[in-house]
Design a protein around this motif. Structure first.
Motif: not given
Lengths: 268, 121
Positions: A99-101, A139-141, A124-125, A71-76
């Motif tokens: 955040a995503g898997i 926003d899902p991706f 999702a964002a 999993m990951w999470a990313e914040l700009p």
């Protein structure tokens, strides 16, 4: 400018991870081992039309959940020197937290070095963007990435579909007008040195070339060519590069004249 | 309506992918289970590892192998794709433990002590 320098310095000071011939501006089919946490950071500066500048610093953390699942999470974080009414005076702000898997669905280790990996990911964002630095919507991706390494040559390909559910009056990025975004990336890494690995652990130097594309159904598009240099050692990695626009079209977002990115990654 | 349809399509695709994913992902596990669960003898052993394509890979394999009780040292020769480990003490890992550690690091253990008599698999 002092704040901008501090911003960039902070980006270089924090540890990140390096991965095998992973080109710097796109997803790759690599993931941390089970139980391993990996902090990661990248800094970049976008020089935009009309002498505008946008500084970006991405904070990312990855965690291995199982052998093939992470999993990951990313914040700009952003600092904007843009034309009013966008953030114009070096104002700081958050972007959308992602955040995503990621699930590895393919692994063929062909010999000592050669390997082919494939992964799918979803997430999702989240609406964490502050005013002026993106849309405030959930926003899902979904997406997929393939990484193949054959000797000195490494190839990455990735695709991602983002279901955009909101918009903003002041678009800054593609998709900010509310249209779904298709991302398509292609990357190549050539190991400049060493030509062949030996018994000693030495740093590997790579030339990286990327095409980073983003498109919407309404015809918005943004295609950047990103040549760079990656130096990867067992305990650290340094990456440098530029992003040059090949095609840009659509909405009222400011166009990119040049992107510059740099990073220092420390391994534990 | 567009988004629910697309999301549904993606979920269906993921569902359809899942069996093949499991099948593909189970291959390393199957390989791992083919190794003996008996502790290896003390001393040096050579692990033939595939997929170590970068200096960082060396660190990953090091990290996972040295976490195992009884592993004193791990030396990676990227040219040959060989990891030489030194085992000691009473709580030594089995070949299966080593295969699992290598797999957890993201690589594939092809053989142990291939050059020696009785090497596995």
């Amino acid at each position: 400018m002092i704040r901008a320098a501090l911003f960039a310095t902070a980006a270089l000071a924090l540890p990140t991870h390096a991965a095998a011939q992973e080109t710097p501006n796109m997803p790759a089919a690599t993931s941390p081992s089970p139980g391993v946490w990996i902090p990661r950071m990248q800094a970049r500066a976008y020089l935009l039309e009309n002498d505008q500048t946008l500084l970006e610093q991405d904070l990312r953390i990855e965690h291995g959940l199982a052998r093939d699942l992470s999993m990951w999470a990313e914040l700009p974080l952003y600092e904007g020197f843009l034309d009013a009414p966008r953030p114009s005076d070096g104002e700081f702000g958050l972007g959308a937290l992602e955040a995503g898997i990621e699930l590895r669905v393919l692994q063929h280790d062909l010999d000592a070095i050669d390997t082919v990996r494939g992964a799918v990911f979803a997430g999702a964002a989240l609406p964490t963007a502050t005013d002026g630095f993106g849309r405030q919507s959930l926003d899902p991706f979904v997406g997929a990435a393939i990484t193949a390494i054959f000797g000195r040559h490494g190839v990455n390909a990735a695709a991602r579909y983002t279901f955009v559910t909101g918009d903003t009056d002041l678009p800054l990025f593609i998709g900010d007008d509310g249209e779904d975004v298709i991302g398509a990336d292609l990357g190549y890494a050539f190991r400049l040195a060493p030509a062949a690995y030996g018994e000693e652990r030495v740093a590997a130097w790579y030339l990286t070339l990327e095409l980073n594309g983003a498109f919407t159904a309404e015809g918005d598009r943004e295609v950047l060519f990103a040549p760079g240099l990656l130096v990867e050692a067992p305990t650290y990695a340094v990456e440098l590069g530029v992003q040059l626009p090949i095609a840009q079209e659509g909405s009222d977002r400011p166009e990119i004249d040049l992107g510059i990115f740099a990073g220092l990654r420390l391994l534990y | 309506m567009r988004h629910p349809i697309l999301i549904g399509a993606c979920l269906c695709a993921a569902h359809l992918l899942a069996p093949s994913c499991t099948s593909t992902a189970s291959t390393p596990t199957a390989v791992t289970m083919s190794y003996s669960a008996e502790p290896l003898a003390a001393g040096e052993h050579e692990l033939e590892v595939h997929g170590m394509s970068c200096p960082k890979c060396v660190s990953n394999v090091d990290l996972q192998l040295k976490r195992l009780p009884g592993v004193d040292a791990a030396v990676v020769d990227m040219k040959r794709g060989v990891v030489t480990i030194t085992l000691s003490g009473n709580a030594r890992p089995s070949a299966r433990d080593l295969a699992t550690a290598v797999s957890d690091a993201g690589f594939t253990l092809r053989a142990i002590d291939r050059g020696a008599q009785g090497g596995t698999p």
